[in-house]
Design a protein around this motif. Structure first.
Motif, PDB file in Angstrom:
ATOM      1  N   ALA A  40       0.738  -1.149  -0.052  1.00 33.68           N
ATOM      2  CA  ALA A  40       0.085   0.028  -0.097  1.00 33.68           C
ATOM      3  C   ALA A  40       1.125   1.222   0.070  1.00 33.68           C
ATOM      4  N   GLY A  41      -0.016   2.486   0.003  1.00 32.91           N
ATOM      5  CA  GLY A  41       1.142   3.589  -0.207  1.00 32.91           C
ATOM      6  C   GLY A  41       0.588   4.734   0.655  1.00 32.91           C
ATOM      7  N   LEU A  42       1.233   5.801   0.739  1.00 29.01           N
ATOM      8  CA  LEU A  42       0.806   7.070   1.375  1.00 29.01           C
ATOM      9  C   LEU A  42       1.202   8.384   0.448  1.00 29.01           C
ATOM     10  N   TYR A  62      -3.554   4.716   0.457  1.00 32.28           N
ATOM     11  CA  TYR A  62      -4.295   4.094  -0.544  1.00 32.28           C
ATOM     12  C   TYR A  62      -3.637   2.505  -0.746  1.00 32.28           C
ATOM     13  N   ALA A  63      -4.567   1.718  -1.543  1.00 35.27           N
ATOM     14  CA  ALA A  63      -4.286   0.250  -1.577  1.00 35.27           C
ATOM     15  C   ALA A  63      -5.200   0.120  -2.717  1.00 35.27           C
ATOM     16  N   ASP A  64      -4.917  -1.422  -3.309  1.00 35.53           N
ATOM     17  CA  ASP A  64      -5.884  -2.071  -4.403  1.00 35.53           C
ATOM     18  C   ASP A  64      -7.163  -2.590  -3.891  1.00 35.53           C
ATOM     19  N   THR A  65      -7.009  -3.071  -2.532  1.00 34.68           N
ATOM     20  CA  THR A  65      -8.173  -3.495  -1.819  1.00 34.68           C
ATOM     21  C   THR A  65      -8.820  -2.838  -0.636  1.00 34.68           C
ATOM     22  N   ALA A  66      -9.649  -2.924  -0.043  1.00 32.49           N
ATOM     23  CA  ALA A  66     -10.299  -2.487   1.093  1.00 32.49           C
ATOM     24  C   ALA A  66      -9.436  -3.360   2.405  1.00 32.49           C
ATOM     25  N   GLY A  67      -9.574  -4.662   2.012  1.00 36.69           N
ATOM     26  CA  GLY A  67      -8.484  -5.473   3.096  1.00 36.69           C
ATOM     27  C   GLY A  67      -7.081  -5.116   3.199  1.00 36.69           C
ATOM     28  N   ARG A  68      -6.780  -5.003   2.202  1.00 38.33           N
ATOM     29  CA  ARG A  68      -5.038  -4.280   2.096  1.00 38.33           C
ATOM     30  C   ARG A  68      -5.202  -3.097   3.075  1.00 38.33           C
ATOM     31  N   LEU A  69      -5.732  -2.230   2.635  1.00 39.73           N
ATOM     32  CA  LEU A  69      -6.034  -1.021   3.277  1.00 39.73           C
ATOM     33  C   LEU A  69      -5.888  -1.081   4.908  1.00 39.73           C
ATOM     34  N   GLY A  89     -12.186   9.005   7.458  1.00 38.30           N
ATOM     35  CA  GLY A  89     -13.335   8.481   6.827  1.00 38.30           C
ATOM     36  C   GLY A  89     -12.878   6.784   6.569  1.00 38.30           C
ATOM     37  N   GLN A  90     -13.819   6.082   6.326  1.00 34.26           N
ATOM     38  CA  GLN A  90     -13.591   4.829   6.031  1.00 34.26           C
ATOM     39  C   GLN A  90     -13.278   4.559   4.632  1.00 34.26           C
ATOM     40  N   GLY A  91     -12.672   3.491   4.210  1.00 37.08           N
ATOM     41  CA  GLY A  91     -12.394   3.337   2.787  1.00 37.08           C
ATOM     42  C   GLY A  91     -13.138   3.572   1.690  1.00 37.08           C
ATOM     43  N   THR A  92     -12.918   4.189   0.789  1.00 39.70           N
ATOM     44  CA  THR A  92     -13.690   4.627  -0.556  1.00 39.70           C
ATOM     45  C   THR A  92     -12.920   4.163  -1.721  1.00 39.70           C
ATOM     46  N   GLY A  93     -13.985   4.545  -2.704  1.00 40.89           N
ATOM     47  CA  GLY A  93     -13.325   3.921  -4.071  1.00 40.89           C
ATOM     48  C   GLY A  93     -12.633   5.184  -4.655  1.00 40.89           C
ATOM     49  N   ALA A  96     -10.359   9.189 -10.344  1.00 39.67           N
ATOM     50  CA  ALA A  96      -9.072   9.108 -11.424  1.00 39.67           C
ATOM     51  C   ALA A  96      -7.896   9.893 -10.816  1.00 39.67           C
ATOM     52  N   SER A  97      -7.870  10.905  -9.949  1.00 44.36           N
ATOM     53  CA  SER A  97      -6.879  11.547  -9.464  1.00 44.36           C
ATOM     54  C   SER A  97      -6.328  10.824  -8.145  1.00 44.36           C
ATOM     55  N   ASP A  98      -6.740   9.893  -7.684  1.00 45.22           N
ATOM     56  CA  ASP A  98      -6.380   9.164  -6.578  1.00 45.22           C
ATOM     57  C   ASP A  98      -5.188   8.083  -7.011  1.00 45.22           C
ATOM     58  N   PRO A  99      -4.171   7.820  -6.284  1.00 43.48           N
ATOM     59  CA  PRO A  99      -3.192   6.695  -6.636  1.00 43.48           C
ATOM     60  C   PRO A  99      -3.532   5.354  -6.568  1.00 43.48           C
ATOM     61  N   GLY A 100      -4.800   4.949  -5.720  1.00 46.20           N
ATOM     62  CA  GLY A 100      -5.143   3.562  -5.700  1.00 46.20           C
ATOM     63  C   GLY A 100      -6.554   3.327  -5.742  1.00 46.20           C
ATOM     64  N   ASN A 101      -7.238   2.074  -5.926  1.00 50.88           N
ATOM     65  CA  ASN A 101      -8.303   1.886  -5.934  1.00 50.88           C
ATOM     66  C   ASN A 101      -9.278   2.090  -4.675  1.00 50.88           C
ATOM     67  N   VAL A 102      -8.548   2.077  -3.620  1.00 53.18           N
ATOM     68  CA  VAL A 102      -9.347   2.488  -2.237  1.00 53.18           C
ATOM     69  C   VAL A 102      -8.450   3.524  -1.367  1.00 53.18           C
TER      70      VAL A 102
END
Length: 244
Positions: A40-42, A62-69, A89-93, A96-102
């Motif tokens: 994951a990343g920051l 940010y991360a690819d999945t909610a579980g990973r986050l 806030g909790q994990g969100t989708g 386009a400007s965010d680096p991850g999926n969640v």
């Protein structure tokens, strides 16, 4: 912990200043440890001293999945190098400007000695845009009001003071890219960036194609379905017209 990309560019640092992207590792940093332990990343937006002398920073995790986050945020919260972690806030989708999926917004409190930010500032490096932390490396976009020879001396002094590993991944004159405009590749997760850059290197986007998706997937060690998903999401982020 601190307060974007691996492609080298050319430019001429002058006495009026130099723009750089620095790749930094330094000891006892919770962000570096977290991104090395969890995929994951920051993004580091702001950081300031409190009246108690600690640092509070605003981050996007940010991360690819909610579980990973969830795993990533838990690692940060449980780190002996952090005092507190507050989620905005909790994990969100991701957009386009965010680096991850969640993504998730965080405020983290920690000691200033676990950051290299003040050392960089004390040696004349001005922070220009959000710092990206991935895979145990911090990517710092900075400006320094010196030419290249002076920059080398300043970096050597920082290395000696902090026991940090610092490399320059981008360098340009002040007339280069405007400050505050992130490299579009910074929108991608590490896996998306790896897949996209490999596809470009192997002429996947050439006509006719020089490599198949099966060959790319084998080289990355993933399934064809996973490769195509990484490429699809990377292309969507890079080509989003709202940010053109």
């Amino acid at each position: 912990m601190s307060s974007t990309s691996s492609t080298t560019t050319t430019g001429t640092g002058t006495a009026d200043g130099t723009r750089l992207t620095l790749e930094i590792w330094h000891p006892d940093c919770w962000g570096l440890q977290a991104t090395e332990a969890v995929d994951a990343g920051l993004l580091v937006h702001t950081a300031h001293r409190t009246v108690d002398g600690t640092v509070k920073g605003h981050f996007t995790a940010y991360a690819d999945t909610a579980g990973r986050l969830d795993e990533f945020v838990a690692f940060i919260d449980e780190s002996p190098l952090t005092h507190s972690t507050v989620e905005l806030g909790q994990g969100t989708g991701g957009t386009a400007s965010d680096p991850g999926n969640v993504t998730r917004e965080l405020f983290v409190e920690y000691e200033p000695e676990h950051s290299i930010s003040e050392t960089l500032v004390s040696h004349g490096f001005i922070h220009e845009a959000s710092v990206r932390v991935e895979g145990g490396v911090e990517h710092w976009p900075v400006f320094v009001a010196d030419g290249r020879a002076e920059v080398r001396d300043r970096l050597e002094a920082i290395r000696a003071e902090t026991d940090a590993t610092i490399t320059i991944s981008k360098i340009a004159s002040p007339a280069g890219d405007p400050s505050g405009v992130p490299d579009r590749l910074d929108r991608l997760t590490p896996r998306q960036r790896e897949a996209f850059e490999l596809a470009c290197e192997r002429d996947y986007y050439a006509w006719p194609r020089e490599v198949s998706t099966r060959e790319l997937a084998e080289e990355l060690g993933v399934s064809k379905t996973t490769l195509l998903e990484h490429l699809r999401k990377a292309e969507a982020k890079l080509l989003n017209p709202d940010d053109a």
